[in-house]
Scaffold this active site. Structure first.
Site, mmCIF file in Angstrom:
data_model
loop_
_atom_site.group_PDB
_atom_site.id
_atom_site.type_symbol
_atom_site.label_atom_id
_atom_site.label_comp_id
_atom_site.label_asym_id
_atom_site.label_seq_id
_atom_site.Cartn_x
_atom_site.Cartn_y
_atom_site.Cartn_z
ATOM 1 N N HIS A 145 -8.518 3.657 2.902
ATOM 2 C CA HIS A 145 -8.843 4.337 4.158
ATOM 3 C C HIS A 145 -10.343 4.392 4.456
ATOM 4 O O HIS A 145 -10.732 4.580 5.597
ATOM 5 C CB HIS A 145 -8.327 5.772 4.125
ATOM 6 C CG HIS A 145 -6.850 5.895 4.196
ATOM 7 N ND1 HIS A 145 -6.012 5.347 3.249
ATOM 8 C CD2 HIS A 145 -6.045 6.510 5.093
ATOM 9 C CE1 HIS A 145 -4.762 5.637 3.568
ATOM 10 N NE2 HIS A 145 -4.760 6.341 4.686
ATOM 11 N N GLU A 200 -6.526 9.123 8.921
ATOM 12 C CA GLU A 200 -5.174 9.052 9.501
ATOM 13 C C GLU A 200 -5.069 9.822 10.809
ATOM 14 O O GLU A 200 -4.256 9.499 11.663
ATOM 15 C CB GLU A 200 -4.141 9.558 8.495
ATOM 16 C CG GLU A 200 -4.045 8.634 7.308
ATOM 17 C CD GLU A 200 -2.715 8.674 6.592
ATOM 18 O OE1 GLU A 200 -1.835 9.454 6.985
ATOM 19 O OE2 GLU A 200 -2.566 7.897 5.630
ATOM 20 N N CYS A 241 -3.654 -1.002 -2.316
ATOM 21 C CA CYS A 241 -3.924 0.394 -2.655
ATOM 22 C C CYS A 241 -4.819 0.468 -3.906
ATOM 23 O O CYS A 241 -4.447 -0.018 -4.974
ATOM 24 C CB CYS A 241 -2.591 1.087 -2.920
ATOM 25 S SG CYS A 241 -2.758 2.817 -3.323
ATOM 26 N N CYS A 263 -11.128 3.042 -1.705
ATOM 27 C CA CYS A 263 -9.853 3.576 -1.204
ATOM 28 C C CYS A 263 -9.608 2.863 0.116
ATOM 29 O O CYS A 263 -10.540 2.659 0.902
ATOM 30 C CB CYS A 263 -9.972 5.082 -0.981
ATOM 31 S SG CYS A 263 -8.566 5.789 -0.102
ATOM 32 N N ASP A 287 0.851 -1.196 0.000
ATOM 33 C CA ASP A 287 0.000 0.000 0.000
ATOM 34 C C ASP A 287 0.885 1.244 0.000
ATOM 35 O O ASP A 287 2.065 1.183 0.350
ATOM 36 C CB ASP A 287 -0.907 0.016 1.243
ATOM 37 C CG ASP A 287 -1.877 1.184 1.183
ATOM 38 O OD1 ASP A 287 -2.600 1.303 0.187
ATOM 39 O OD2 ASP A 287 -1.876 2.010 2.111
ATOM 40 N N SER A 288 0.276 2.361 -0.365
ATOM 41 C CA SER A 288 1.009 3.624 -0.358
ATOM 42 C C SER A 288 1.326 4.081 1.073
ATOM 43 O O SER A 288 2.190 4.922 1.262
ATOM 44 C CB SER A 288 0.182 4.690 -1.066
ATOM 45 O OG SER A 288 -1.103 4.771 -0.475
HETATM 46 N N1 DGL Z 1 -4.027 3.789 -0.461
HETATM 47 C C1 DGL Z 1 -4.679 4.799 -1.250
HETATM 48 C C2 DGL Z 1 -5.858 4.168 -2.018
HETATM 49 O O1 DGL Z 1 -6.376 3.143 -1.662
HETATM 50 C C3 DGL Z 1 -5.142 5.966 -0.416
HETATM 51 C C4 DGL Z 1 -4.043 6.840 0.100
HETATM 52 C C5 DGL Z 1 -3.247 7.503 -1.013
HETATM 53 O O2 DGL Z 1 -3.765 8.440 -1.653
HETATM 54 O O3 DGL Z 1 -2.128 7.079 -1.228
HETATM 55 O O4 DGL Z 1 -6.263 4.694 -3.015
#
Ligand code: DGL
Length: 272
Positions: A186, A152, A73, A184, A10-11
């Protein structure tokens, strides 16, 4: 049987929503998580940058001898999945297909909302995939970038979260969608707030959960399940400071003394 780990990329911290689901349904599996916490968020970046960043991270994971990889992600799954599958010789599962399948399966009026980052929404990936499931589906997409920092900061149940959800989601309610994909990583953290704002008649799809189920199916069908009863064996690689990540991790998933390692992507070294 295959006792190697499952990779989750993930990012940043958002992919922990996938880890949580994996731990529920595959408790014996070893998870090797990679969160690019130094460069998050990806969701407002260009396609070219998202592709470059994700390639760099998966080059690191590629050396770890994992049996399969989940791109948790949504942004990377939407923009770079095909490229990553071409570049790396491993079984890679994204979150868009499992999320789209479930949305198409449960919608009754065939009006589906998708919420995600700017990059995910402008890629049109969910839309394409949901229409592939059923060409009669109509998809309404809405980028909700403020949900990421709200999650977050631990504000997912706050009045700020409620107001933000109203601001973004009224449009989808007006379109009379009966299903919304939380596209997403989050957003499942805000699930209770989102559900409160859209009302009980709209069903929420969590691609993290659907992807974990897909992974279980894949491991079972290919005889790749881990047969060792594990004591906690998960490792979390991140690219920025451990403290904030550790707090987010232990707030979200109850893990005793998590094994967190900060890595330097340039040198590929672990900062011990
Ligand atoms: N992990 C990213 C997603 O699922 C969200 C956070 C980001 O913008 O990196 O799209």
């Amino acid at each position: 049987m295959d006792n190697r780990a499952i990779g989750v990329f993930d990012s940043g911290i958002g992919g922990l929503t996938v880890v949580k689901e994996l731990m529920k349904i595959l408790p014996n599996e070893k998870i090797l998580y990679f969160g690019d916490t130094a460069r998050v968020p990806y969701g407002n970046r260009s396609e070219e940058t998202i592709k470059r960043f994700s390639t760099e991270c998966i080059e690191f994971l590629d050396k770890k001898d994992i049996k399969a990889l989940i791109i948790a992600c949504n942004t990377v799954s939407a923009v770079a999945l095909e490229l990553l599958k071409e570049k790396f010789d491993m079984n890679i599962l994204g979150v868009i297909v499992p999320g789209s399948k479930m949305a198409s399966f449960i919608t009754k009026n065939k009006k589906i909302g998708v919420i995600g980052t700017n990059a995910t929404v402008s890629s049109g990936s969910y839309e394409k995939c949901i229409k592939l499931e059923d060409e009669n589906n109509t998809v309404y997409s809405k980028a909700c970038p403020l949900f990421v920092p709200i999650a977050e900061e631990g504000l997912s149940e706050s009045s700020i979260a409620v107001e933000t959800a109203k601001y973004y989601l009224n449009e989808l309610i007006e379109k009379e969608v009966d299903t919304i994909v939380m596209g997403c990583t989050h957003y499942p953290i805000l699930e209770r707030t989102i559900q409160k704002v859209v009302g009980e008649t709209i069903q929420l799809v969590n691609p993290a959960k659907e992807t974990a189920i897909e992974m279980k199916k894949y491991l079972e069908e290919n005889d790749l399940l881990n047969d060792e009863l594990g004591d906690n064996k998960n490792t979390f690689y991140i690219t920025d400071d451990e403290k904030r990540f550790e707090k987010n991790l232990t707030d979200f998933i109850k893990i005793d003394k998590p094994n967190i390692k900060k890595i330097n992507l340039k040198t590929k070294h672990i900062d011990e």
